[in-house]
Design a protein around this motif. Sequence first.
Motif, mmCIF file in Angstrom:
data_model
loop_
_atom_site.group_PDB
_atom_site.id
_atom_site.type_symbol
_atom_site.label_atom_id
_atom_site.label_comp_id
_atom_site.label_asym_id
_atom_site.label_seq_id
_atom_site.Cartn_x
_atom_site.Cartn_y
_atom_site.Cartn_z
ATOM 1 N N HIS A 1 -0.466 -16.879 2.189
ATOM 2 C CA HIS A 1 -0.218 -18.208 2.745
ATOM 3 C C HIS A 1 -0.652 -18.303 4.209
ATOM 4 N N SER A 2 -0.709 -17.151 4.878
ATOM 5 C CA SER A 2 -1.153 -17.134 6.277
ATOM 6 C C SER A 2 -2.672 -17.126 6.398
ATOM 7 N N GLY A 3 -3.351 -17.036 5.254
ATOM 8 C CA GLY A 3 -4.813 -17.070 5.264
ATOM 9 C C GLY A 3 -5.473 -15.733 5.484
ATOM 10 N N LEU A 4 -4.722 -14.634 5.332
ATOM 11 C CA LEU A 4 -5.320 -13.311 5.518
ATOM 12 C C LEU A 4 -6.244 -12.977 4.341
ATOM 13 N N SER A 5 -7.191 -12.102 4.593
ATOM 14 C CA SER A 5 -8.238 -11.810 3.612
ATOM 15 C C SER A 5 -7.710 -10.994 2.437
ATOM 16 N N TYR A 6 -8.469 -11.047 1.355
ATOM 17 C CA TYR A 6 -8.152 -10.258 0.159
ATOM 18 C C TYR A 6 -8.155 -8.769 0.491
ATOM 19 N N SER A 7 -9.074 -8.374 1.369
ATOM 20 C CA SER A 7 -9.150 -6.972 1.779
ATOM 21 C C SER A 7 -7.855 -6.527 2.461
ATOM 22 N N SER A 8 -7.272 -7.390 3.285
ATOM 23 C CA SER A 8 -6.011 -7.057 3.959
ATOM 24 C C SER A 8 -4.890 -6.878 2.943
ATOM 25 N N LEU A 9 -4.877 -7.732 1.925
ATOM 26 C CA LEU A 9 -3.857 -7.613 0.879
ATOM 27 C C LEU A 9 -4.002 -6.282 0.143
ATOM 28 N N LYS A 10 -5.241 -5.902 -0.154
ATOM 29 C CA LYS A 10 -5.487 -4.638 -0.855
ATOM 30 C C LYS A 10 -5.019 -3.449 -0.031
ATOM 31 N N LYS A 11 -5.219 -3.518 1.283
ATOM 32 C CA LYS A 11 -4.809 -2.412 2.138
ATOM 33 C C LYS A 11 -3.295 -2.261 2.173
ATOM 34 N N VAL A 12 -2.570 -3.379 2.146
ATOM 35 C CA VAL A 12 -1.104 -3.309 2.105
ATOM 36 C C VAL A 12 -0.656 -2.722 0.778
ATOM 37 N N ARG A 13 -1.258 -3.181 -0.315
ATOM 38 C CA ARG A 13 -0.891 -2.624 -1.622
ATOM 39 C C ARG A 13 -1.195 -1.138 -1.691
ATOM 40 N N SER A 14 -2.330 -0.726 -1.138
ATOM 41 C CA SER A 14 -2.688 0.692 -1.124
ATOM 42 C C SER A 14 -1.680 1.505 -0.321
ATOM 43 N N LEU A 15 -1.269 0.973 0.838
ATOM 44 C CA LEU A 15 -0.274 1.679 1.655
ATOM 45 C C LEU A 15 1.031 1.836 0.892
ATOM 46 N N ILE A 16 1.484 0.781 0.233
ATOM 47 C CA ILE A 16 2.730 0.850 -0.539
ATOM 48 C C ILE A 16 2.628 1.914 -1.622
ATOM 49 N N SER A 17 1.470 1.980 -2.279
ATOM 50 C CA SER A 17 1.277 2.971 -3.336
ATOM 51 C C SER A 17 1.311 4.397 -2.780
ATOM 52 N N LEU A 18 0.608 4.633 -1.673
ATOM 53 C CA LEU A 18 0.574 5.969 -1.075
ATOM 54 C C LEU A 18 1.961 6.403 -0.605
ATOM 55 N N MET A 19 2.693 5.479 0.016
ATOM 56 C CA MET A 19 4.046 5.803 0.480
ATOM 57 C C MET A 19 4.982 6.080 -0.695
ATOM 58 N N SER A 20 4.820 5.317 -1.770
ATOM 59 C CA SER A 20 5.680 5.508 -2.949
ATOM 60 C C SER A 20 5.435 6.865 -3.593
ATOM 61 N N GLU A 21 4.171 7.268 -3.642
ATOM 62 C CA GLU A 21 3.862 8.587 -4.198
ATOM 63 C C GLU A 21 4.467 9.694 -3.347
ATOM 64 N N TYR A 22 4.421 9.507 -2.025
ATOM 65 C CA TYR A 22 5.034 10.504 -1.131
ATOM 66 C C TYR A 22 6.553 10.515 -1.313
ATOM 67 N N ALA A 23 7.160 9.332 -1.503
ATOM 68 C CA ALA A 23 8.614 9.254 -1.696
ATOM 69 C C ALA A 23 9.032 10.022 -2.941
ATOM 70 N N ILE A 24 8.189 9.965 -3.984
ATOM 71 C CA ILE A 24 8.488 10.726 -5.200
ATOM 72 C C ILE A 24 8.480 12.227 -4.908
ATOM 73 N N LYS A 25 7.517 12.654 -4.091
ATOM 74 C CA LYS A 25 7.409 14.079 -3.767
ATOM 75 C C LYS A 25 8.646 14.592 -3.033
ATOM 76 N N ILE A 26 9.183 13.769 -2.119
ATOM 77 C CA ILE A 26 10.333 14.217 -1.323
ATOM 78 C C ILE A 26 11.650 13.744 -1.915
ATOM 79 N N GLU A 27 11.575 13.153 -3.135
ATOM 80 C CA GLU A 27 12.765 12.697 -3.866
ATOM 81 C C GLU A 27 13.600 11.726 -3.031
#
Length: 341
Positions: A123-149
């Motif tokens: 809604h703020s008009g940010l690019s599709y690429s910016s959205l992908k980078k946020v989703r990628s960060l969430i995925s990487l952090m979630s995988e790390y969270a699984i590793k450290i339980e």
Amino acid sequence: MRKPNGFGSVKRLSGNRRRPYVYVISQGGHQRPIEYFATQIEAEIFASDYNKVHRNTSLADHRLTFAELYYRWLSRHIADTAPSSSAVCGYKNAFRHCSSLHCMPYADIKYSDYQRVIDDMRHSGLSYSSLKKVRSLISLMSEYAIKIEAGGKNYAPLLTLGRNHPVRPHKPFSRQKINKLWKILDYPDVDTVLILLYTGMRIGELLQLLKSDINQRQQLIRITKSKTESGIRTIPIHHRIQNIIMRRIQMPGQFLITDKNGMPYNYGHYCDIWKRIMIEIKAIGHTTHDCRHTVATLLDNAGANETAKRRILGHAGGDITERVYTHKGLRQLRKCIELLK
């Protein structure tokens, strides 16, 4: 939350400092600084780890927040994968977009919380690429969270980004614009644009290129640092830019692209240089990535072998046969790059 006696404290120092936060402990009636940090969260993480190691003490009822998980993940990710500086900047920008999640306990964050971040960005008009980078960060952090339980779930695959509407479609340089660059070759740093136009390198790859990555005898460029695994490759040097590369090698410094004192350019500095050159040739609106599109377009128009073109540009192969069983030698790659006129 009240901290136990002797736990130490985090303080913010006055003035304009690069690392204004300090963790201090009491020793002999005086406060002794242990370490300095850029953010309070990094300092709090260090304080927690310091007390676990040195005093076997932990904060009661402490719950890992999204921000704390991010800083723990980032330090581990950098140590394990050594990402490029541009990739780290991308992580930091994506983290800033998640500001509404920073103080939330990570295990309590649900799909709707993440999707709200994505929707607000759209809604703020940010690019599709910016959205992908946020989703990628969430995925990487979630995988790390699984590793450290640390609990929680990886909701990244469920997030909806919407349709990709390019903000500014890339367009190739015209032959007229390329000829103008050759005519003003003595203009400061015009040679860097020509290197991009005759190699297909990404700007980050060019700025990180060392002189030791150039094989002068065989006239080859070895890309050893790239944003993708496919980007690690060898590019034959086109005959039209061989003298340009040699002149750059004779300049001071260990990097290929530097100023007169041998200091390498960072991306921000080079963007200013790029804008100045584009104004000079009346090509305002072109970006550095347009150089890669130009190389791809010109090679397509010249009937270049698709596999050789992918190798030069550092694109992943389209199918398993191409990726595993097709091996393009340097002679074939050189034949492909020389199709650029």
